[in-house]
Design a protein around this motif. Structure first.
Motif, PDB file in Angstrom:
ATOM      1  N   ALA A  32      -4.078 -11.009  16.005  1.00  0.00           N
ATOM      2  CA  ALA A  32      -3.018 -11.927  15.464  1.00  0.00           C
ATOM      3  C   ALA A  32      -1.895 -10.811  14.502  1.00  0.00           C
ATOM      4  CB  ALA A  32      -3.576 -12.740  14.259  1.00  0.00           C
ATOM      5  N   SER A  33      -1.248 -11.405  13.674  1.00  0.00           N
ATOM      6  CA  SER A  33      -0.195 -10.683  12.894  1.00  0.00           C
ATOM      7  C   SER A  33      -0.641  -9.727  12.276  1.00  0.00           C
ATOM      8  CB  SER A  33       0.706 -11.436  12.054  1.00  0.00           C
ATOM      9  OG  SER A  33       1.345 -12.513  13.076  1.00  0.00           O
ATOM     10  N   VAL A  34       0.096  -8.413  11.985  1.00  0.00           N
ATOM     11  CA  VAL A  34      -0.384  -7.321  11.022  1.00  0.00           C
ATOM     12  C   VAL A  34       1.226  -7.073  10.009  1.00  0.00           C
ATOM     13  CG1 VAL A  34       0.627  -5.563  12.711  1.00  0.00           C
ATOM     14  CG2 VAL A  34      -0.921  -4.765  10.858  1.00  0.00           C
ATOM     15  N   ASN A  35       0.525  -7.043   8.763  1.00  0.00           N
ATOM     16  CA  ASN A  35       1.685  -7.079   7.673  1.00  0.00           C
ATOM     17  C   ASN A  35       1.530  -5.933   6.846  1.00  0.00           C
ATOM     18  OD1 ASN A  35       3.243  -7.581   5.764  1.00  0.00           O
ATOM     19  ND2 ASN A  35       2.155  -9.401   4.895  1.00  0.00           N
ATOM     20  N   PHE A  36       2.737  -5.096   6.836  1.00  0.00           N
ATOM     21  CA  PHE A  36       2.668  -3.872   6.190  1.00  0.00           C
ATOM     22  C   PHE A  36       3.720  -4.130   5.240  1.00  0.00           C
ATOM     23  CE2 PHE A  36       1.065  -2.058  10.210  1.00  0.00           C
ATOM     24  CZ  PHE A  36       0.050  -1.359   9.746  1.00  0.00           C
ATOM     25  N   SER A  37       4.242  -5.188   4.762  1.00  0.00           N
ATOM     26  CA  SER A  37       5.229  -5.394   3.863  1.00  0.00           C
ATOM     27  C   SER A  37       5.054  -5.051   2.362  1.00  0.00           C
ATOM     28  CB  SER A  37       5.529  -7.150   3.622  1.00  0.00           C
ATOM     29  OG  SER A  37       5.618  -7.566   4.852  1.00  0.00           O
ATOM     30  N   GLY A  38       6.012  -4.360   1.974  1.00  0.00           N
ATOM     31  CA  GLY A  38       6.234  -3.650   0.502  1.00  0.00           C
ATOM     32  C   GLY A  38       5.404  -2.520   0.636  1.00  0.00           C
ATOM     33  N   SER A  39       4.904  -1.756   1.845  1.00  0.00           N
ATOM     34  CA  SER A  39       4.039  -0.551   1.764  1.00  0.00           C
ATOM     35  C   SER A  39       5.062   0.663   1.615  1.00  0.00           C
ATOM     36  CB  SER A  39       3.195  -0.475   3.064  1.00  0.00           C
ATOM     37  OG  SER A  39       2.284  -1.351   2.630  1.00  0.00           O
ATOM     38  N   THR A  40       4.471   1.929   1.333  1.00  0.00           N
ATOM     39  CA  THR A  40       5.245   3.224   1.129  1.00  0.00           C
ATOM     40  C   THR A  40       4.639   4.051   2.184  1.00  0.00           C
ATOM     41  OG1 THR A  40       6.245   2.604  -0.713  1.00  0.00           O
ATOM     42  CG2 THR A  40       6.354   4.753  -0.119  1.00  0.00           C
ATOM     43  N   PHE A  41       5.102   4.736   3.120  1.00  0.00           N
ATOM     44  CA  PHE A  41       4.584   5.457   4.065  1.00  0.00           C
ATOM     45  C   PHE A  41       5.534   7.027   3.517  1.00  0.00           C
ATOM     46  CE2 PHE A  41       4.271   2.005   6.288  1.00  0.00           C
ATOM     47  CZ  PHE A  41       3.162   1.747   6.814  1.00  0.00           C
ATOM     48  N   ALA A  42       4.636   7.851   2.687  1.00  0.00           N
ATOM     49  CA  ALA A  42       5.101   8.955   2.479  1.00  0.00           C
ATOM     50  C   ALA A  42       5.059  10.511   3.211  1.00  0.00           C
ATOM     51  CB  ALA A  42       4.506   9.042   0.898  1.00  0.00           C
ATOM     52  N   ALA A  43       4.589  10.346   4.317  1.00  0.00           N
ATOM     53  CA  ALA A  43       4.211  11.488   4.994  1.00  0.00           C
ATOM     54  C   ALA A  43       4.685  11.115   6.381  1.00  0.00           C
ATOM     55  CB  ALA A  43       2.944  11.798   4.877  1.00  0.00           C
ATOM     56  N   PRO A  44       5.335  12.035   7.092  1.00  0.00           N
ATOM     57  CA  PRO A  44       5.479  11.881   8.704  1.00  0.00           C
ATOM     58  C   PRO A  44       4.567  10.953   9.350  1.00  0.00           C
ATOM     59  CG  PRO A  44       6.063  14.070   8.114  1.00  0.00           C
ATOM     60  CD  PRO A  44       5.133  13.366   7.123  1.00  0.00           C
ATOM     61  N   GLN A  45       4.961   9.973  10.032  1.00  0.00           N
ATOM     62  CA  GLN A  45       4.137   9.283  10.847  1.00  0.00           C
ATOM     63  C   GLN A  45       4.206   8.869  12.226  1.00  0.00           C
ATOM     64  OE1 GLN A  45       1.480   7.707   9.272  1.00  0.00           O
ATOM     65  NE2 GLN A  45       2.181   8.048   7.256  1.00  0.00           N
ATOM     66  N   CYS A  77       0.905  -1.140  -0.165  1.00  0.00           N
ATOM     67  CA  CYS A  77      -0.071   0.146   0.057  1.00  0.00           C
ATOM     68  C   CYS A  77       0.721   1.350   0.105  1.00  0.00           C
ATOM     69  CB  CYS A  77      -1.045   0.083   1.152  1.00  0.00           C
ATOM     70  SG  CYS A  77      -2.453  -1.435   1.142  1.00  0.00           S
ATOM     71  N   THR A  78       0.139   2.299  -0.336  1.00  0.00           N
ATOM     72  CA  THR A  78       0.944   3.622  -0.414  1.00  0.00           C
ATOM     73  C   THR A  78       0.086   4.802   0.725  1.00  0.00           C
ATOM     74  OG1 THR A  78       1.709   3.413  -2.613  1.00  0.00           O
ATOM     75  CG2 THR A  78       1.554   5.640  -1.693  1.00  0.00           C
ATOM     76  N   PHE A  79       0.808   4.931   1.682  1.00  0.00           N
ATOM     77  CA  PHE A  79       0.110   5.873   2.708  1.00  0.00           C
ATOM     78  C   PHE A  79       0.693   7.334   2.197  1.00  0.00           C
ATOM     79  CE2 PHE A  79       0.125   1.822   4.363  1.00  0.00           C
ATOM     80  CZ  PHE A  79      -1.180   1.560   5.096  1.00  0.00           C
ATOM     81  N   SER A  80      -0.030   8.108   1.432  1.00  0.00           N
ATOM     82  CA  SER A  80       0.398   9.550   1.226  1.00  0.00           C
ATOM     83  C   SER A  80       0.356  10.584   2.512  1.00  0.00           C
ATOM     84  CB  SER A  80      -0.037   9.990  -0.066  1.00  0.00           C
ATOM     85  OG  SER A  80       0.155   9.079  -1.065  1.00  0.00           O
ATOM     86  N   GLY A  81      -0.876  10.348   2.964  1.00  0.00           N
ATOM     87  CA  GLY A  81      -0.896  10.909   4.286  1.00  0.00           C
ATOM     88  C   GLY A  81      -0.689  10.198   5.640  1.00  0.00           C
ATOM     89  N   ILE A  82      -1.574  10.478   6.663  1.00  0.00           N
ATOM     90  CA  ILE A  82      -1.155   9.894   7.961  1.00  0.00           C
ATOM     91  C   ILE A  82      -1.910   8.202   8.188  1.00  0.00           C
ATOM     92  CG2 ILE A  82      -1.647   9.946  10.569  1.00  0.00           C
ATOM     93  CD1 ILE A  82      -1.800  12.971  10.146  1.00  0.00           C
ATOM     94  N   ALA A  83      -1.213   7.442   8.727  1.00  0.00           N
ATOM     95  CA  ALA A  83      -1.866   6.096   8.894  1.00  0.00           C
ATOM     96  C   ALA A  83      -1.831   6.137  10.451  1.00  0.00           C
ATOM     97  CB  ALA A  83      -0.725   5.184   8.388  1.00  0.00           C
ATOM     98  N   ALA A  84      -3.137   6.211  10.984  1.00  0.00           N
ATOM     99  CA  ALA A  84      -3.406   6.216  12.562  1.00  0.00           C
ATOM    100  C   ALA A  84      -3.888   4.991  12.919  1.00  0.00           C
ATOM    101  CB  ALA A  84      -4.317   7.263  12.779  1.00  0.00           C
ATOM    102  N   PHE A  85      -3.103   4.388  13.847  1.00  0.00           N
ATOM    103  CA  PHE A  85      -3.675   3.221  14.659  1.00  0.00           C
ATOM    104  C   PHE A  85      -3.474   3.200  16.186  1.00  0.00           C
ATOM    105  CE2 PHE A  85      -2.342   1.839  10.278  1.00  0.00           C
ATOM    106  CZ  PHE A  85      -3.238   0.857   9.909  1.00  0.00           C
ATOM    107  N   SER A  86      -3.869   4.388  16.492  1.00  0.00           N
ATOM    108  CA  SER A  86      -3.435   4.676  18.111  1.00  0.00           C
ATOM    109  C   SER A  86      -4.661   3.673  18.834  1.00  0.00           C
ATOM    110  CB  SER A  86      -4.007   6.025  18.590  1.00  0.00           C
ATOM    111  OG  SER A  86      -3.758   6.366  19.636  1.00  0.00           O
ATOM    112  N   GLN A  87      -4.137   3.216  19.723  1.00  0.00           N
ATOM    113  CA  GLN A  87      -4.927   2.041  20.885  1.00  0.00           C
ATOM    114  C   GLN A  87      -5.522   1.072  19.613  1.00  0.00           C
ATOM    115  OE1 GLN A  87      -4.644   3.090  24.000  1.00  0.00           O
ATOM    116  NE2 GLN A  87      -3.622   4.707  23.467  1.00  0.00           N
ATOM    117  N   ALA A  88      -5.330   0.698  18.928  1.00  0.00           N
ATOM    118  CA  ALA A  88      -5.698  -0.548  17.939  1.00  0.00           C
ATOM    119  C   ALA A  88      -5.224  -1.724  18.555  1.00  0.00           C
ATOM    120  CB  ALA A  88      -5.180  -0.284  16.658  1.00  0.00           C
ATOM    121  N   TRP A  89      -5.995  -2.673  18.222  1.00  0.00           N
ATOM    122  CA  TRP A  89      -5.758  -4.144  19.122  1.00  0.00           C
ATOM    123  C   TRP A  89      -5.644  -5.027  17.644  1.00  0.00           C
ATOM    124  CZ3 TRP A  89      -8.513  -5.762  24.085  1.00  0.00           C
ATOM    125  CH2 TRP A  89      -8.114  -4.717  25.111  1.00  0.00           C
ATOM    126  N   PHE A  90      -4.414  -5.750  17.473  1.00  0.00           N
ATOM    127  CA  PHE A  90      -4.627  -6.688  16.720  1.00  0.00           C
ATOM    128  C   PHE A  90      -4.219  -8.013  17.243  1.00  0.00           C
ATOM    129  CE2 PHE A  90      -2.643  -2.880  14.545  1.00  0.00           C
ATOM    130  CZ  PHE A  90      -3.240  -2.869  13.307  1.00  0.00           C
TER     131      PHE A  90
END
Length: 643
Positions: free
Chosen positions: A264-277, A249-262
């Motif tokens: 199982a596993s969470v996969n961000f492989s191959g993703s691009t974070f283009a903004a400060p996070q 995935c491409t995150f051109s803006g903010i990716a907000a996961f505050s207080q999120a519960w996973f």
């Protein structure tokens, strides 16, 4: 139906035909509460169709509370408002090539069978509290203005294929009880799934240029692949109860996961974070995957997880990882700007997550498992467990910054027996690569005696004494550059150990190192040097008492002749040569003299005692060896207290 007291369904054939003849394209119709069969609906659509090749045209259409037993809306244009609120679609059907130019209202509508919407255009759609019992398909549907589908229930599969959401679309509090697929979707405005439930969510090859909001949603499983989030992805307080994947995935803006519960596993492989996070704080029961992910701007990640895998992750901005309970793998990661990894203390939130999800944390702080292929010149580690970390093939390891309390492995602490003699391994900081080297089958059994067997067998890397010496040397330099001389001592010990075992050195050099290790632990073990000094002094004392001190102190005799005529007398003073002792060698007096001689030899002073020939040689040997041993002890103490 005016002027009748019956609905369209219950008119006779003549009455119904008369009604259809009165209709024209663009007519207003009101069939609230009417029950439509397939033939009746077809006749109604044909009545407002200019010709067989054209679309049926309605101005305003009211179908609220209507029932459609067999339904097909094909090639229809609704020019005004359309009301299907509380309508019931009891069988399979479809909207095909339909254009809703006014507001379409499907509030509380119920679709009992599969429903397909293909090539449909909605100017404005309201579908709050609608229910789909069968599969629902939205294929090439355009939502031009606001879309309100709040509290909608999809009990079967729902697919959105090549759909376009041009303004706000709201799916708040909706339920997707089976798989929900968004493929090729383009959303320009805000997309909201607040407080919604997804059994399975799949999004692929789509773009959301506005805010994608899934705050406080419950998602059993999510797969997001090749999706662009233009403005922001908001998943605050969202619970992902199954596997969560945001791959490619491409995150051109903010990716907000505050207080999120996973869960199982969470996969961000191959993703691009283009903004400060600022990712987190969030919790993950299993593994956070960042394989091949790229952070173009600064990022701060705060999480509690079992594992964090950053294989080939690229950090282009200043970044920090603040973690708890996690094991990190940084193999082949690319660190272009400063990256800090630190451990945080467990919190009450960690305990709450653990209790509700059944997660079994394996550690409290953070540990690092691999730096293979990593350029460490921009890496800072703070309070990190490095006991299982592999440093082989790390680049610029001498520039890594080790802050706080970073722990390594230690040699076995139990006493071992070699040929009936008790020994203990010298305690120091040991890297995991040495443990794997010691358990190489080609190593002599003595080198791995007492060491714990590695929990896994590592393949693909060549570990030898030369490479281990280099790693220890670089870690020593990193400690010395940070002015931590005592901390560098253990790595110097490890470096010298590997050099002592390394066959590439000449036998003379290896024997020299062997002696250096035996006498003082490479100038780092004061107790060993002092022990040898005490033994040397005891040996010197015993040798002096037995062979070095004469039997008695030599006596002096004066001889002279007085001239006959008077004058000056000349005397010669002779001293007896010291005699080797023959008896009473080990007496208190002789011990006192031997001790005095030995103590003076330690500080390079002459005792002034008369010695036998053997005593002279013993004195010279002690004046050479004992000051050296004293110097090694002082050197070791200095290495531990040097600032």
């Amino acid at each position: 139906m005016e002027p009748y007291d019956r609905c369209l369904t219950h008119l006779n054939t003549a009455e119904r035909q008369a009604y259809f003849d009165s209709l024209a394209p663009g007519a207003d119709i009101d069939h609230r509460g009417t029950r439509f069969s397939r033939g009746l609906l077809t006749a109604l659509l044909d009545a407002v169709r200019p010709n067989p090749e054209s679309s049926s045209v309605f101005k305003k259409a009211k179908f609220s509370n209507a029932t459609f037993d067999e339904w097909e809306f094909a090639r229809v244009v609704f020019e005004g408002g359309t009301d299907f609120s509380e309508a019931k679609f009891t069988s399979e059907g479809y909207f095909l090539d339909v254009d809703f130019q006014g507001q379409a209202n499907f509030h509380l509508a119920k679709f009992d069978g599969p429903a397909k919407f293909a090539n449909v255009t909605y100017s404005r759609l309201h579908m709050n509290s609608a229910t789909f019992e069968g599969n629902a398909t939205f294929d090439t549907v355009v939502f031009q203005k606001a879309l309100y589908c709040e509290a909608v229930t999809f009990r079967a599969h729902v697919d959105f294929v090549d759909c376009s959401f041009e303004m706000t679309s709201s799916w708040r509090q909706s339920r997707f009880e089976m798989e929900a697929t968004f493929q090729g979707v383009k959303a320009s405005g805000k997309t909201s799934f607040n407080n919604s439930f997804f059994q399975s969510l799949n999004i692929s090859d789509s773009s959301f240029n506005g805010i994608f909001d899934a705050e406080e949603a419950i998602i059993r499983g999510v797969t997001v692949a090749s999706v662009e989030f233009g403005k922001s992805l908001v998943c605050n307080r969202t619970k992902f109860t199954g596997m969560a994947s945001f791959e490619g995935c491409t995150f051109s803006g903010i990716a907000a996961f505050s207080q999120a519960w996973f869960y199982a596993s969470v996969n961000f492989s191959g993703s691009t974070f283009a903004a400060p996070q600022t990712l987190g704080p969030f919790w993950c029961s299993e593994e956070i995957l960042l394989h091949g992910a790229r952070f173009l701007e600064p990022v701060a990640i705060s999480a509690a997880a079992k594992r964090l895998s950053c294989f080939r992750t690229r950090w282009d901005g200043t970044s920090s990882l603040t973690l708890a309970h996690a094991e990190i793998n940084l193999a082949s990661a690319v660190i272009m700007q400063p990256l800090s990894i630190s451990s945080r203390a467990p919190s009450l939130s960690d305990q709450d997550f653990q209790r509700r999800t059944g997660t079994a944390w394996e550690q409290e702080g953070v540990s690092l498992s691999s730096l293979i292929g990593v350029d460490c010149s921009n890496l800072t580690l703070h309070d990190v467990d490095l006991s299982s970390c592999h440093f082989i093939e790390a680049i610029h390891l001498d520039q890594v910054r080790l802050e706080g309390r970073n722990t390594f492995q230690t040699p076995p602490k139990n006493r071992i027996w070699i040929y009936g003699i008790p020994f203990k391994w010298t305690q120091r900081q040991v890297i995991a690569d040495e443990q794997h080297w010691r358990f190489d089958l080609t190593q002599p059994p003595l080198r791995r005696l007492g060491w714990a067997r590695p929990s896994y067998v590592r393949t693909g890397l060549t570990v030898n004494t030369t490479s281990l010496a280099i790693v220890y040397r670089q870690l020593r330099k990193a400690r010395e550059d940070s002015k931590d001389e005592p901390g560098a001592a253990d790595f110097y010990y490890g470096e010298m150990e590997m050099r002592r075992y390394d066959r590439k050195w000449s036998e003379a050099e290896r024997w020299l190192l062997q002696i250096y290790w035996l006498l003082s632990g490479y100038g780092l073990r004061a107790s060993r040097a002092l022990t040898w000094l005490a033994l040397a002094m005891m040996a010197t004392i015993l040798l002096m008492m037995g062979f070095g001190l004469p039997q008695e102190n030599p006596k002096q005799s004066a001889y002279g002749t007085i001239p006959a005529g008077g004058g000056k007398a000349v005397f010669e003073i002779n001293e007896e040569a010291p005699r080797n002792p023959t008896s009473d060698r080990f007496t208190g007096g002789r011990f006192d003299k031997a001790l005095s001689t030995t103590l003076n030899s330690v500080v390079f002073r002459s005792s002034g005692q008369d010695l036998t020939t053997a005593g002279g040689y013993i004195d010279m040997a002690s004046r050479f060896t004992e000051p050296v041993l004293m110097g090694l002890a002082v050197l070791a103490i200095r290495g531990r207290v040097k600032r």
